[in-house]
Design a protein around this motif. Structure first.
Motif, short mmCIF file in Angstrom:
data_model
loop_
_atom_site.label_atom_id
_atom_site.label_comp_id
_atom_site.label_asym_id
_atom_site.label_seq_id
_atom_site.Cartn_x
_atom_site.Cartn_y
_atom_site.Cartn_z
N TRP A 77 23.77 -17.84 -5.55
CA TRP A 77 23.75 -19.29 -5.37
C TRP A 77 22.53 -19.81 -6.12
CZ3 TRP A 77 22.76 -21.94 0.06
CH2 TRP A 77 22.63 -23.33 -0.13
N LEU A 78 22.77 -20.60 -7.14
CA LEU A 78 21.71 -21.20 -7.94
C LEU A 78 21.75 -22.71 -7.78
CD1 LEU A 78 22.31 -19.20 -11.25
CD2 LEU A 78 20.79 -18.59 -9.38
N ARG A 79 20.60 -23.33 -7.94
CA ARG A 79 20.54 -24.80 -7.87
C ARG A 79 19.86 -25.34 -9.13
NH1 ARG A 79 18.77 -26.42 -2.42
NH2 ARG A 79 21.00 -26.57 -1.96
N LYS A 80 20.41 -26.39 -9.65
CA LYS A 80 19.87 -27.02 -10.85
C LYS A 80 18.66 -27.88 -10.48
CE LYS A 80 21.34 -29.80 -14.81
NZ LYS A 80 22.49 -30.56 -15.38
N ARG A 81 17.59 -27.69 -11.23
CA ARG A 81 16.37 -28.44 -10.95
C ARG A 81 16.61 -29.92 -11.20
NH1 ARG A 81 14.53 -23.78 -13.54
NH2 ARG A 81 13.24 -22.48 -12.19
N ARG A 82 16.03 -30.74 -10.37
CA ARG A 82 16.17 -32.19 -10.54
C ARG A 82 15.41 -32.62 -11.78
NH1 ARG A 82 19.15 -34.22 -6.44
NH2 ARG A 82 19.19 -32.90 -4.58
N GLY A 83 15.98 -33.61 -12.45
CA GLY A 83 15.38 -34.05 -13.71
C GLY A 83 15.95 -33.36 -14.91
N ILE A 143 33.78 -14.71 -12.50
CA ILE A 143 34.44 -14.19 -13.70
C ILE A 143 33.79 -12.85 -14.10
CG2 ILE A 143 35.55 -16.27 -14.56
CD1 ILE A 143 33.09 -17.00 -16.13
N LEU A 144 33.09 -12.81 -15.22
CA LEU A 144 32.41 -11.60 -15.68
C LEU A 144 31.02 -11.97 -16.17
CD1 LEU A 144 35.30 -9.92 -17.73
CD2 LEU A 144 34.42 -9.14 -15.51
N ALA A 145 30.13 -10.99 -16.21
CA ALA A 145 28.74 -11.26 -16.56
C ALA A 145 28.60 -11.84 -17.96
CB ALA A 145 27.91 -9.99 -16.43
N GLY A 146 29.30 -11.25 -18.94
CA GLY A 146 29.18 -11.73 -20.31
C GLY A 146 29.54 -13.20 -20.46
N PRO A 147 30.73 -13.62 -20.02
CA PRO A 147 31.07 -15.04 -20.08
C PRO A 147 30.13 -15.93 -19.27
CG PRO A 147 33.06 -13.74 -19.80
CD PRO A 147 31.91 -12.78 -19.66
N LEU A 200 27.89 -18.09 -8.64
CA LEU A 200 28.27 -17.16 -9.70
C LEU A 200 28.58 -15.79 -9.12
CD1 LEU A 200 25.51 -17.99 -12.36
CD2 LEU A 200 27.76 -19.09 -12.06
N ALA A 201 29.64 -15.15 -9.61
CA ALA A 201 29.99 -13.80 -9.16
C ALA A 201 30.79 -13.13 -10.26
CB ALA A 201 30.77 -13.85 -7.85
N GLY A 202 31.08 -11.82 -10.02
CA GLY A 202 31.75 -11.02 -11.01
C GLY A 202 30.76 -10.18 -11.79
N LEU A 203 29.52 -10.08 -11.30
CA LEU A 203 28.46 -9.36 -11.99
C LEU A 203 27.93 -8.24 -11.12
CD1 LEU A 203 25.24 -11.20 -11.31
CD2 LEU A 203 27.31 -12.57 -11.32
N VAL A 205 22.19 -12.45 -16.23
CA VAL A 205 22.74 -13.72 -15.79
C VAL A 205 21.65 -14.62 -15.23
CG1 VAL A 205 24.24 -14.80 -14.07
CG2 VAL A 205 25.06 -12.82 -15.38
N ARG A 206 20.79 -14.08 -14.40
CA ARG A 206 19.73 -14.90 -13.82
C ARG A 206 18.79 -15.42 -14.89
NH1 ARG A 206 17.83 -11.94 -8.25
NH2 ARG A 206 16.19 -13.51 -8.44
N ARG A 207 18.50 -14.60 -15.90
CA ARG A 207 17.63 -15.04 -16.99
C ARG A 207 18.26 -16.20 -17.75
NH1 ARG A 207 17.67 -10.64 -19.89
NH2 ARG A 207 15.91 -9.70 -18.80
#
Length: 308
Positions: A301-307, A241-245, A265-268, A277-279
């Motif tokens: 490509w981001l991954r959610k930490r377990r827990g 989409i876009l960075a702001g959203p 995530l893309a569009g940034l 976005v990364r922050r």
């Protein structure tokens, strides 16, 4: 409804400027909460051999007035460029766009309009040029296709998939081809995408529906739909989409994804937008797995930490 809107015509506003000026204008747009939703904008380089020459384009469903021209010019901090305005009859514009859309190969995928043949050696999609974003031509869409193939190659298992801001449906379709038994839900804020997704699903033999191996479509802003919440928690979430959203949606995406989930995530733009976005996603429990840059655009490509 105005005569222009009834006839299906679109008006285009164009501002030529340098690369940095257009990128700063896109950043400024992301910070405006009360932007006219009917004035859709995008920035791009004019040609690969002219990387410093960019254009900021806007599309409006009727003849724009001084207010729309001022809004576009106001995105430029210093020395706003001249705004050119032209009318694009819908039929002529669609014909022209069909002629200019060439097939692309993005990793394991081949995307083309109906005028071109299929590629038997690739995962093939037919996507007509349309009003919706996501034909595969934009570098962010092509980069997402590449990254989905990389995810599959590296052992990602996706049982529940969400494609937020799907446009043509292409990225959701691609995910279903890679994980054919998954539950998939796609959404877009634009109601016109409902018909576009249905047409493209039929062209590509993608079943629409709520069952495994099918894709459900809803019109929604972000995660604001009961079906998106019911089908959570996702182990693959896509948002081109876009960075702001993307920054605003980070907490919602964290709530609706499973531990260990992958988020694409893309569009940034690489640089300030990517940093923001990364922050935002680091704060909500995600870490970076891989990154692709295509031109000035970053695909994450981001991954959610377990827990979490």
């Amino acid at each position: 409804m105005s005569a222009d809107a009834a006839s299906g015509e679109t008006w285009k506003l164009t501002a030529h400027a340098g690369k940095r000026a257009v990128q700063q204008a896109l950043l400024a747009h992301d910070m405006i909460d009360e932007w006219d939703a009917e004035l859709v904008i995008a920035g791009r380089e004019l040609a690969e051999d002219r990387p410093e020459d960019w254009v900021l384009e806007g599309w409006y469903p009727r003849e724009p007035g001084a207010e729309q021209e001022a809004a576009l010019a106001g995105l430029f901090a210093d020395n706003p460029p001249e705004i050119a305005v032209e009318r694009l009859p819908a039929q002529d514009w669609l014909t022209l766009s069909q002629q200019n859309v060439q097939p692309i190969r993005a990793g394991r995928f081949h995307v083309h309009t109906p005028e071109f043949p299929t590629d038997p050696d690739a995962i093939d999609f037919v996507i007509p040029a349309s009003q919706a974003f996501g034909t595969g031509q934009h570098r962010t869409t092509a980069g997402c296709l590449e990254m989905l193939g990389e995810m599959k190659a590296r052992g990602v298992v996706a049982r529940r998939i969400a494609d937020i801001g799907t446009g043509t449906g292409l990225l959701g379709f691609a995910a279903l081809r890679l994980w054919p038994l998954a539950h998939a839900t796609a959404s877009d804020i634009d109601e016109v995408c409902a018909g576009v997704v249905a047409e493209n699903a039929a062209l590509n033999r993608i079943a629409l529906g709520p069952r495994p191996g099918q894709m459900a479509f809803v019109v929604a802003e972000g995660m604001d739909h009961e079906l998106l919440r019911v089908n959570a928690r996702y182990d693959l979430l896509i948002a081109n989409i876009l960075a702001g959203p993307l920054v605003e949606l980070a907490p919602d995406f964290a709530r609706h994804t499973a531990p260990g989930a992958s988020v694409l995530l893309a569009g940034l733009l690489a640089g300030e937008q990517e940093t923001a976005v990364r922050r935002a996603y680091r704060r909500t429990g995600f870490h970076l797995v891989a990154r692709i840059q295509r031109g000035d655009w970053a695909i994450l490509w981001l991954r959610k930490r377990r827990g979490r």
